[in-house]
Design an enzyme around this catalytic site. Structure first.
Site, short mmCIF file in Angstrom:
data_model
loop_
_atom_site.label_atom_id
_atom_site.label_comp_id
_atom_site.label_asym_id
_atom_site.label_seq_id
_atom_site.Cartn_x
_atom_site.Cartn_y
_atom_site.Cartn_z
N ASP A 159 0.81 -1.23 0.00
CA ASP A 159 0.00 0.00 0.00
C ASP A 159 0.84 1.28 0.00
O ASP A 159 2.02 1.25 0.37
CB ASP A 159 -0.89 0.03 1.26
CG ASP A 159 -2.04 -0.96 1.15
OD1 ASP A 159 -2.01 -1.79 0.23
OD2 ASP A 159 -2.93 -0.90 2.02
N HIS A 168 3.76 -2.35 3.13
CA HIS A 168 3.92 -1.03 2.50
C HIS A 168 5.24 -0.97 1.75
O HIS A 168 6.30 -1.15 2.37
CB HIS A 168 3.84 0.06 3.56
CG HIS A 168 2.50 0.12 4.24
ND1 HIS A 168 2.16 -0.75 5.25
CD2 HIS A 168 1.42 0.89 4.00
CE1 HIS A 168 0.91 -0.49 5.64
NE2 HIS A 168 0.43 0.50 4.88
NI NI Z 1 -2.71 3.14 3.29
#
Ligand code: NI
Length: 429
Positions: free
Chosen positions: A239, A381
């Site tokens: 993400d 991430h």
């Molecule tokens: Ni996010």
């Protein structure tokens, strides 16, 4: 008496003349003799010949060796004292000495043209050609060639494969041991070696997500993305990117023939990310939308939600040339209005590595490896250096454990799920 005297004088004069004539004759003969001698001398000088031998040494190198230095040995036979240039005293010996210093001599080999960074030289045999420089060739044309002959022997350069050599269809290392279960590049062609070191022919082999078809010569004749529905699979998802480490992550995925899904945030998609997005598409990753400014969508109106999604979709389309196919709401927050507005399947997760707060690649790695299970959606991430660092180890380890690293859409498809717009998904089992 005077008459007698006259006759006597006449005879004397005649004798004198004869004497002079004879002397002249001797002189002429002598001059002629000298002429002949000098002509023979000049002729001999013209014939004064010598031969210079230029021999180029044969060489054997490995593909990853440095640029080879070619060695030529120069020798001469015959009258090496002969002056090629009388004024300057330049002799055949001077020419040999110059050539030995490399002056006037050029050596060429096409091996240089085959050099590629990371690959080195191309295997094979190459001619090492020596020739005189243009300046010296001109001098030979203008006259030196009458007195000096040049004989050149070209050399042979052999470039050997860095990894080893073939013994029939088995590829052995230079230590003589077969190389197994790996790719080998030989004479520019990729082969795959099985567990005995034999090149794979006339068969299909699955490696990562790719099914390779090998022809009867062992060359790859086809590749296709292939997922085995009976084997476990996992969707790695990243993400908030693209970020500074996304490309590095893509290289890890590419190396192991793995795919992941990237939920990108519009504000982070810049013009210079084009290459990164194109790489995602190229290696079979899935592009996801993660809003533009990362707000809690449940606090926004429908038109605000649309705006958040549309800006990001447009940016992805512009750079990647293709639209995102899935959506992940920031913080995983969704409600009925989000469901109705997003226009994408809503992809959540069931394994949260909490990588955004751990700051440690070891913790991320440990978390992924201990939690990973068939059908999981793992949240990470790619904006975090330690998460990408963890993947360098996690990706090959998961594959080794038998997991297929697939995209969200693939994971759904192989689990018999048809993704629906506005529907939330946490895993596929
Ligand atoms: Ni996010």
């Amino acid at each position: 008496m005077p008459k007698e005297r006259n006759v006597l004088e006449k005879n004397n004069r005649r004798r004198e003349r004869k004497k002079i004539g004879r002397r002249m004759c001797y002189l002429l003969s002598f001059v002629l003799f000298l002429c002949i001698l000098s002509i023979i001398g000049i002729y001999k000088k013209v014939e004064a010949s010598s031969t210079i031998y230029i021999e180029t040494q044969d060489l054997i190198i490995y593909q990853d060796d440095k640029m080879p230095i070619f060695i030529t040995s120069i020798s001469a036979e015959g009258d090496t004292d002969y002056l090629l240039d009388v004024k300057s005293g330049y002799s055949v010996a001077s020419l040999v000495s110059d050539l030995n210093k490399g002056k006037g001599l050029e050596v060429e080999c096409t091996v240089y043209e085959t050099y590629q960074v990371g690959e080195g030289f191309q295997e094979g045999e190459y001619l090492i050609e020596a020739h005189l420089s243009e300046e010296y060739q001109q001098k030979f044309k203008e006259g030196w060639s009458k007195n000096v002959k040049i004989k050149i022997k070209d050399g042979n350069l052999k470039v050997l494969n860095t990894s080893g050599y073939w013994e029939d269809d088995i590829f052995l290392s230079w230590k003589g041991e077969p190389l197994t279960n790996q790719w080998i590049k030989s004479e520019g062609i990729l082969y795959y070696l099985d567990s005995t070191g034999t090149k794979v022919v006339d068969t299909q082999v699955q490696m990562g997500m790719t099914l390779y078809t090998f022809d009867s010569e062992g060359q790859v004749s086809g590749t296709e993305r292939h997922i085995d529905p009976d084997k476990p699979m996992i969707a790695l998802t990243f993400d908030d990117g693209p970020g500074d480490y996304t490309m590095e992550l893509l290289q890890v995925l590419e190396e192991y023939d793995a795919a992941a899904t990237f939920f990108m945030q519009g504000v982070n998609i810049q013009e210079n990310d084009r290459e990164t997005l194109l790489k995602m598409v190229e290696i079979g990753c899935e592009l996801g939308n993660h809003s533009t400014y990362h707000p809690d969508l449940t606090t926004l109106t429908a038109s605000e939600i649309e705006r958040e999604i549309n800006i990001t979709s447009a940016k992805i389309e512009e750079l990647a040339g293709t639209s995102p196919t899935v959506f992940r709401p920031p913080y995983g927050a969704w409600d009925s209005e989000v469901k109705e507005t997003v226009g994408f399947p809503i992809i959540l997760w069931n394994v949260d590595t909490l990588d955004w707060k751990t700051n440690s690649s070891e913790v991320v790695l440990e978390h992924v490896l201990s939690a990973a299970d068939d059908g999981d959606i793992i949240l990470m991430h790619d904006t975090k250096a330690w998460s990408v660092a963890a993947m360098i180890e996690a990706v090959p380890t998961l594959i080794e454990r038998g997991y297929q690293l697939v995209t969200i859409s693939e994971l759904a498809q192989y689990n018999g799920v048809e993704l629906e717009i506005g529907e939330p998904y946490y895993f596929f089992k």
